[in-house]
Every structure is written in C-alpha cells, then in structure tokens.
Design a protein around this motif. Structure first.
Motif, PDB file in Angstrom:
ATOM      1  N   GLY A  34       0.942  -1.167   0.128  1.00 43.56           N
ATOM      2  CA  GLY A  34      -0.089   0.025   0.009  1.00 43.56           C
ATOM      3  C   GLY A  34       1.021   1.122   0.072  1.00 43.56           C
ATOM      4  N   ARG A  35       0.204   2.293  -0.296  1.00 34.75           N
ATOM      5  CA  ARG A  35       0.907   3.627  -0.201  1.00 34.75           C
ATOM      6  C   ARG A  35       0.121   4.674   0.420  1.00 34.75           C
ATOM      7  NH1 ARG A  35       1.768   4.728  -6.820  1.00 34.75           N
ATOM      8  NH2 ARG A  35       2.032   2.467  -6.612  1.00 34.75           N
ATOM      9  N   THR A  36       0.933   5.828   0.790  1.00 35.35           N
ATOM     10  CA  THR A  36      -0.218   6.939   1.233  1.00 35.35           C
ATOM     11  C   THR A  36       0.793   8.215   1.268  1.00 35.35           C
ATOM     12  OG1 THR A  36      -1.201   7.519   3.450  1.00 35.35           O
ATOM     13  CG2 THR A  36       0.990   7.105   3.803  1.00 35.35           C
ATOM     14  N   GLY A  37      -0.100   9.237   0.868  1.00 30.68           N
ATOM     15  CA  GLY A  37       0.637  10.694   0.574  1.00 30.68           C
ATOM     16  C   GLY A  37      -0.434  11.537   0.789  1.00 30.68           C
ATOM     17  N   ASP A  38      -0.447  12.871   0.714  1.00 31.17           N
ATOM     18  CA  ASP A  38       0.914  13.451   0.942  1.00 31.17           C
ATOM     19  C   ASP A  38       0.838  13.834   2.531  1.00 31.17           C
ATOM     20  OD1 ASP A  38       0.324  16.540  -0.641  1.00 31.17           O
ATOM     21  OD2 ASP A  38      -0.972  15.096   0.312  1.00 31.17           O
ATOM     22  N   ARG A  39      -0.277  14.271   3.155  1.00 29.96           N
ATOM     23  CA  ARG A  39      -0.654  14.669   4.179  1.00 29.96           C
ATOM     24  C   ARG A  39      -1.386  13.636   4.875  1.00 29.96           C
ATOM     25  NH1 ARG A  39      -1.290  19.799   1.519  1.00 29.96           N
ATOM     26  NH2 ARG A  39       0.366  21.160   1.949  1.00 29.96           N
ATOM     27  N   MET A  40      -1.344  13.645   6.238  1.00 28.59           N
ATOM     28  CA  MET A  40      -2.089  12.912   7.112  1.00 28.59           C
ATOM     29  C   MET A  40      -3.447  13.502   7.459  1.00 28.59           C
ATOM     30  SD  MET A  40      -0.356   9.783   7.247  1.00 28.59           S
ATOM     31  CE  MET A  40      -1.285   9.065   8.165  1.00 28.59           C
ATOM     32  N   LEU A  41      -4.470  12.971   8.039  1.00 27.41           N
ATOM     33  CA  LEU A  41      -5.844  13.263   8.222  1.00 27.41           C
ATOM     34  C   LEU A  41      -5.627  14.610   9.129  1.00 27.41           C
ATOM     35  CD1 LEU A  41      -9.012  13.419   7.729  1.00 27.41           C
ATOM     36  CD2 LEU A  41      -9.140  11.631   9.421  1.00 27.41           C
ATOM     37  N   VAL A  42      -5.135  14.495  10.096  1.00 23.62           N
ATOM     38  CA  VAL A  42      -5.050  15.629  11.000  1.00 23.62           C
ATOM     39  C   VAL A  42      -4.509  16.691  10.505  1.00 23.62           C
ATOM     40  CG1 VAL A  42      -2.634  14.806  11.996  1.00 23.62           C
ATOM     41  CG2 VAL A  42      -4.145  16.085  13.434  1.00 23.62           C
ATOM     42  N   THR A  43      -3.585  16.835   9.731  1.00 24.86           N
ATOM     43  CA  THR A  43      -2.926  17.678   9.108  1.00 24.86           C
ATOM     44  C   THR A  43      -4.158  18.592   7.980  1.00 24.86           C
ATOM     45  OG1 THR A  43      -0.916  16.809   9.186  1.00 24.86           O
ATOM     46  CG2 THR A  43      -0.845  18.871   7.893  1.00 24.86           C
ATOM     47  N   TYR A  44      -4.750  17.681   7.207  1.00 22.82           N
ATOM     48  CA  TYR A  44      -5.729  18.094   6.474  1.00 22.82           C
ATOM     49  C   TYR A  44      -6.768  18.898   7.131  1.00 22.82           C
ATOM     50  CZ  TYR A  44      -3.846  16.988   1.936  1.00 22.82           C
ATOM     51  OH  TYR A  44      -3.297  16.710   0.587  1.00 22.82           O
ATOM     52  N   ARG A  45      -7.205  18.310   8.388  1.00 19.01           N
ATOM     53  CA  ARG A  45      -8.256  18.819   9.004  1.00 19.01           C
ATOM     54  C   ARG A  45      -7.879  20.079   9.525  1.00 19.01           C
ATOM     55  NH1 ARG A  45      -9.695  13.593  12.911  1.00 19.01           N
ATOM     56  NH2 ARG A  45     -11.553  12.811  11.603  1.00 19.01           N
ATOM     57  N   ARG A  46      -6.813  20.287  10.061  1.00 21.06           N
ATOM     58  CA  ARG A  46      -6.206  21.847  10.382  1.00 21.06           C
ATOM     59  C   ARG A  46      -6.221  22.570   9.210  1.00 21.06           C
ATOM     60  NH1 ARG A  46      -1.281  23.664  10.174  1.00 21.06           N
ATOM     61  NH2 ARG A  46      -0.256  21.777   9.853  1.00 21.06           N
ATOM     62  N   LYS A  47      -5.535  22.176   8.171  1.00 20.57           N
ATOM     63  CA  LYS A  47      -5.710  23.021   6.972  1.00 20.57           C
ATOM     64  C   LYS A  47      -7.006  23.503   6.408  1.00 20.57           C
ATOM     65  CE  LYS A  47      -3.263  23.391   2.565  1.00 20.57           C
ATOM     66  NZ  LYS A  47      -2.306  24.484   2.902  1.00 20.57           N
ATOM     67  N   ALA A  48      -7.984  22.614   6.544  1.00 25.91           N
ATOM     68  CA  ALA A  48      -9.335  22.906   6.047  1.00 25.91           C
ATOM     69  C   ALA A  48     -10.003  23.776   7.063  1.00 25.91           C
ATOM     70  CB  ALA A  48     -10.192  21.625   6.011  1.00 25.91           C
ATOM     71  N   GLN A  49      -9.721  23.701   8.414  1.00 25.81           N
ATOM     72  CA  GLN A  49     -10.150  24.595   9.290  1.00 25.81           C
ATOM     73  C   GLN A  49      -9.691  25.908   8.985  1.00 25.81           C
ATOM     74  OE1 GLN A  49      -9.204  22.777  13.093  1.00 25.81           O
ATOM     75  NE2 GLN A  49     -11.060  21.345  13.066  1.00 25.81           N
TER      76      GLN A  49
END
Length: 211
Positions: free
Chosen positions: A147-162
């Motif tokens: 599997g692969r993942t990128g580029d930000r984790m969920l906690v970072t996207y939540r903060r950015k969205a807020q």
C-alpha cells in the motif's frame, strides 16, 4: 504449490507484482534516515532534527509495534526541503525504530528517496496528477507493493481545512503542537499496523513461515 521468494513455481502465479523489480531497484538506491539527512544542507537538516525531538512513541504504541513480525520495506519519496516531509519523516523513523527494538531485529526497513521531478519513481507516485511529497510505499520482503499513502495525514488536512489558508506546503520552520504530533503518530501507526496485518495474513507468506 511451492512458494519461493513470494512467487509460485509457474509463470501464471496469481501472486506477482509486475513492478517488483522497479520497487526493488528504487528501494536499493534509497537512503536510510541518517544518510538521507546527511545528504541535505544544514538548515534543512536542523528542521528535521527539531521535529524529531518532539516525537514520542508511548508504551501502548510500542506494544502494538511489538506485534510486527513480517518484514516491511518502507520507501518514502521525500523532499528534504518540504515541511510535510519534516513532519512525517521523523515520525516514521521513531515508529520503525520502536518496531525494530521490540522485535530485536529489523522488521521495518525505512529508506528515503529525494524527489527528482523527471524520475520514474516521482512519476509513479503522482497524486491527483501532481508531483507531491511525501509519499510512502509499503513493500513486502519480496518487494510486492502492499500500500501507499501521501501526502498529508488526516490531522494535518483537518487543520488546513479549518484554517482555509496557508501555503500549499509548510516550510516547517515551527514544529506543530504536541497534541497534533501525537495524533499524527497514531494515524501513522494505524496505517502501518494495517499493512502489517495484510502481510501476516498473506497466503504465500503464511505458507512460507508456517503460521
């Protein structure tokens, strides 16, 4: 069926990865954490070291990592200049080290490849059509992709969205709050544990190890 290196006897085995040699060679040319940092300039290395000092793996997380028995090759496409890589690289280092300490052997081999925009690896790991970092690929001991993942984790996207503002890629000059780092460690552990259970339950690997 006899399994050898993750592959069955016949060429029509259902257990194969057509990118196996690509992953093998990409991983072989990537660098361990310390060597990767040493390859960059002092100002970028200092930011990684500052973030590294904020990361902690607690006892409960160490117990989960202590269940890791299958080898996991983690290949992280990174930019040593990238703030999101500054966040995630040290987290991955701590989790890999804790898993290896618990196992008394190297069950997680973590390596970093600097993004080169016209490279096959960078093209392989595009996200939404774009060249992004970091992107981490989990590979089996046979260099089959798990599997692969990128580029930000969920906690970072939540903060950015807020906030709905900020640069597309943090420069990483100021470490994130401790609570946010802890949440990101937990999210990464969830991801790696899922990869480990996939490996533990893989039919050819179970046949190989008799478990």
């Amino acid at each position: 069926m006899r399994y050898d290196g993750g592959m069955a006897d016949s060429n029509d085995s259902k257990y194969r990865d057509i990118r196996q040699e690509f992953w093998r060679s990409s991983f072989a040319s990537a660098l361990p954490y310390d060597d990767y940092l040493a390859s960059g300039p002092d100002n970028h290395r200092t930011r990684w070291q500052t973030m590294d000092a904020t990361v902690q793996v607690d006892d409960a997380q160490r117990r989960r990592l202590g269940q890791f028995t299958r080898r996991m090759n983690l290949l992280c496409l990174s930019g040593i200049w990238c703030g999101d890589c500054v966040r995630q690289g040290p987290i991955l280092r701590h989790l890999a080290a804790a898993a290896n300490d618990a196992a008394g052997a190297q069950v997680v081999d973590l390596r970093f490849a600097e993004r080169i925009d016209d490279s096959e690896l960078a093209d392989e790991l595009r996200i939404l059509g774009a060249l992004r970092v970091p992107v981490t690929v989990c590979l089996s001991e046979d260099f089959f992709e798990v599997g692969r993942t990128g580029d930000r984790m969920l906690v970072t996207y939540r903060r950015k969205a807020q906030r709905e503002l900020g640069a597309a890629c943090d420069v990483g000059l100021v470490p994130p709050p401790d609570a946010e780092v802890s949440a990101e460690v937990e999210q990464w552990l969830d991801h790696l544990e899922r990869m480990q259970w996939m490996l533990r339950l893989s039919p050819p690997l179970r046949a190989r190890y008799g478990d």
